[in-house]
Design a protein around this motif. Sequence first.
Motif, PDB file in Angstrom:
ATOM      1  N   ILE A 201       0.707  -1.127  -0.007  1.00 58.97           N
ATOM      2  CA  ILE A 201       0.026   0.040   0.050  1.00 58.97           C
ATOM      3  C   ILE A 201       0.929   1.279   0.243  1.00 58.97           C
ATOM      4  O   ILE A 201       0.454   2.123  -0.716  1.00 58.97           O
TER       5      ILE A 201
ATOM      6  N   VAL B  80      -4.767   3.844  -6.808  1.00 61.91           N
ATOM      7  CA  VAL B  80      -4.880   3.234  -5.520  1.00 61.91           C
ATOM      8  C   VAL B  80      -6.079   2.626  -5.703  1.00 61.91           C
ATOM      9  O   VAL B  80      -6.255   1.339  -5.163  1.00 61.91           O
TER      10      VAL B  80
ATOM     11  N   ASN C  83       0.993   3.914  -2.936  1.00 61.16           N
ATOM     12  CA  ASN C  83       0.402   5.503  -2.487  1.00 61.16           C
ATOM     13  C   ASN C  83       1.762   6.208  -3.016  1.00 61.16           C
ATOM     14  O   ASN C  83       1.537   7.557  -3.770  1.00 61.16           O
TER      15      ASN C  83
ATOM     16  N   GLY D  50      -4.194  -0.818  -5.130  1.00 65.54           N
ATOM     17  CA  GLY D  50      -4.427  -0.673  -3.577  1.00 65.54           C
ATOM     18  C   GLY D  50      -5.602  -1.588  -3.264  1.00 65.54           C
ATOM     19  O   GLY D  50      -5.628  -2.477  -2.673  1.00 65.54           O
TER      20      GLY D  50
END
Length: 212
Positions: free
Chosen positions: A170, A189, A174, A193
Amino acid sequence: MIADDDLPPEDPAAALRLIDEQRATAARQFEPDPRAYYWPWGLAWLIGFGLHFLYYSPGDTPLVEMPSWLPLTVLFVLLAAAGAVSAVAGARAYGQVTGESARRGAWYGWSWGLGFLTLFVLAGRLSDSLPPDLVGLLWSALAVGLTGILHMAGGAIWLDRPLFLLGVWITVVNLLGTIAGPGWHALIVAVAGGGGMLLAGLLGWLRRRGRR
């Protein structure tokens, strides 16, 4: 009179296998289903940040016409629902846990709450000084970054390698999204993500199933 099934096994190897089986059974009882923990968050990120990309695209024109309030509202609603689902799953699994493990869990939960409270106050103070596209990037990058850090912290506390590695993933996602800039951050994301959380839930469930 004691039944034969209640007597301890005479073979030491059989006794060790019995102990291992009982430990594994107890661990499964106190371990929440990874799907209930990761999949709601993964879907929230995939749908919520996906809508952000479709509306706040890298260009000046939205890719899909929708009310300006819709992406943020959907994201907050989905995040709230994900938090409720994971909280219920955690309460069912750890509700009877006491002692040091319970304190670790409680303090870790407070870290999430206070961390995001600090984030909201900080981002709220800075938002008026930034253009609209950077305001969205600021909020999302700080929130996703804090999520990654807290996942790594949780993995370190409980020596949970998959949780720590998810936090690393993550964090990397990011960073790449932040470097790519407004609009692209939401897409990265959402796909990497959110998709990473969905995959983590699936792999965790498969590992849990394999231990049975």
